[in-house]
Enzyme design. Sequence first.
Site, PDB file in Angstrom:
ATOM      1  N   TYR A 416     -15.511  10.400-123.606  1.00 38.91           N
ATOM      2  CA  TYR A 416     -15.957  11.601-124.783  1.00 38.91           C
ATOM      3  C   TYR A 416     -14.719  11.884-125.437  1.00 38.91           C
ATOM      4  O   TYR A 416     -13.737  12.233-124.898  1.00 38.91           O
ATOM      5  CB  TYR A 416     -16.499  12.514-124.007  1.00 38.91           C
ATOM      6  CG  TYR A 416     -17.933  12.044-123.090  1.00 38.91           C
ATOM      7  CD1 TYR A 416     -18.748  11.144-123.290  1.00 38.91           C
ATOM      8  CD2 TYR A 416     -18.298  13.066-122.056  1.00 38.91           C
ATOM      9  CE1 TYR A 416     -19.893  11.005-122.725  1.00 38.91           C
ATOM     10  CE2 TYR A 416     -19.349  12.774-121.351  1.00 38.91           C
ATOM     11  CZ  TYR A 416     -20.317  11.777-121.882  1.00 38.91           C
ATOM     12  OH  TYR A 416     -21.497  11.546-121.050  1.00 38.91           O
ATOM     13  N   HIS A 500     -25.742  15.438-125.818  1.00 33.02           N
ATOM     14  CA  HIS A 500     -25.285  16.674-125.586  1.00 33.02           C
ATOM     15  C   HIS A 500     -25.274  17.498-126.839  1.00 33.02           C
ATOM     16  O   HIS A 500     -24.296  18.184-127.228  1.00 33.02           O
ATOM     17  CB  HIS A 500     -23.953  16.722-125.065  1.00 33.02           C
ATOM     18  CG  HIS A 500     -23.739  15.868-123.788  1.00 33.02           C
ATOM     19  ND1 HIS A 500     -22.359  15.371-123.266  1.00 33.02           N
ATOM     20  CD2 HIS A 500     -24.586  15.495-122.925  1.00 33.02           C
ATOM     21  CE1 HIS A 500     -22.602  14.780-122.128  1.00 33.02           C
ATOM     22  NE2 HIS A 500     -23.955  14.694-121.812  1.00 33.02           N
ATOM     23  N   ASN A 537     -19.313  18.311-119.810  1.00 27.50           N
ATOM     24  CA  ASN A 537     -20.682  18.270-119.880  1.00 27.50           C
ATOM     25  C   ASN A 537     -21.262  19.579-120.058  1.00 27.50           C
ATOM     26  O   ASN A 537     -20.767  20.532-119.390  1.00 27.50           O
ATOM     27  CB  ASN A 537     -21.338  17.552-119.038  1.00 27.50           C
ATOM     28  CG  ASN A 537     -20.662  16.150-118.838  1.00 27.50           C
ATOM     29  OD1 ASN A 537     -19.554  15.985-118.462  1.00 27.50           O
ATOM     30  ND2 ASN A 537     -21.582  15.093-118.920  1.00 27.50           N
TER      31      ASN A 537
END
Length: 558
Positions: A416, A500, A537
């Site tokens: 990510y 997300h 996250n």
Amino acid sequence: MSTLLFSLLLHALLAWRTFASPVGPRALAGPYDVIVVGSGPAGVIIASRLSENSARKVLLIEGGGPSYWVTGGTERPQWLAGTNLSRVDVPGLYSTIYTNPSSNLLCQNKIRAYGACTIGGNSAINAGLFYEPPASDFNLYFPTGWKHADLVPAITRLYATQPSTNNPSLDGLYYQQSGYTAAKQWLVTNAGYSELDINANAARKTKVFGHPVYDYADGKRSGPVISYLQTALKRPNFQLQSGTWVQRIARTGAQATGVVVNVGGVTSTIPLTAKGRVIVSGGALKSPELLMKSGIGDPAVLTTLSRANQLGGLPPSSWINNTAVGAGLFDNPNTFIEMEGPSIQAYNYQYDNPIPADRDLYLARKSGHYSFAGGSCSFWDTVARPDGSLAGVQGGLGAAGYRDYTSAMTVTMNIYGTSGLRSSGRVTLEGTDFLPGPSGDVYYSDPQDARDIATFIRRLFDALPGTGLTPLNLSPTATVAQIVAYITSYTPYTRGQVNHWSSSCRIGSCVDVNTTVVGTRNVHVVDASIVAPLSVNPQMGVMIAAERAWELINKLMV
């Protein structure tokens, strides 16, 4: 529809609908002091906290239906028959939402993206990762009033209320450790990462490695539906109503007076008290949609919606010009890199037919592979840019390979980009129903982001020699430029939506420091929409934001 008729309708619905309540269904007549729209993590927390004042009537509205067993959720494979578990309760069934999708849990024809429309929102279907953002995220990317020092009480309350663990199997053992062992040699021994307890060292996000942290309890999925909602439902001043879609906020000028809802095809207005507040907690896609369809947003968008009869007849003189609604939408750009090695032992989760020994271990002791979502480790680093700013990057190893790479010795490494990235898009409403979704420029609209992530991947590859691990879908000798070209191309392994979604109603532009929507007096947004891109996250960060928002809104209501 009159308040009396609405109350009768609500009583009728409660006669047949199963609610997430340990004390049985009940009707709480309006008008309400607080109406919260959306029962995702933030919505549950803010509604629960505001209902601690017994003088307030609080209504939490959810468009979807049951999820966890305690909410009335009964969707599950046959091997869970006779238990008090739905598929949502079992952490190891997380990934099967993709192979065995659910029409009861997922948003069907409600958004142009992947997401949950159910009690608990995405916390009912995600992996349950629970990482505390570093203090630097709040100090760098949030406004005054939302710095880390302001958030310490919120973080403390969250930890006191929401259980979490980095060792979820109740037998005390770690599972799927072949990936962890290989990654430890690769990252700790070769690349100089520090192995540590991630949340105990939340401030450190440069070259750190450790076991994933989950918001599980007792070998089951937890989250705000368990840790907050069940307490709130015991209060006589709190009501959860599911199966109810909010179409728009009713208002007179800047003052919200209620919400217009659709229940089983019947449209009605749920009234708000004169000093009441509407809190929009539908998530970073749905919340901007609701504001726009309530006549709050970019005038050009509102003009289009009005022509399509999407504003309930609201005249232009009643529109609220707020061009920040839906702007700044963020999602982590991600890349799958398939890693193979002779020491790797992949594990494949099954919805209907788990390995009997693994099934029995979970049912008997809430232990083993099905006690967690899968994957062995998480790790973080930062990339310094020429101007001195930092880009956050994150990785993790999954349980098995993906698509064309599914041997017994292959696992997926997920990469990510996180905090400090410069690319963002906006929420757009498209189609005949004007459903919300992301614009096309969310990922890599600023080319620096791709260079930062490619630099991270190149560093990881530099540390591979001697580990026995080989990347299969990207050459280990690829240059930064070649990695940029790959990760920005459209393949099954690149440019995937991580979902997300955040940052689409940012503090300081879309809402003020108290989360009040700019241009309104009593409409708030409390969910991922107000959260800037984080180094981790976003789930725990969203919960922290909800706890902080409670402090601020609670003061406004005194």
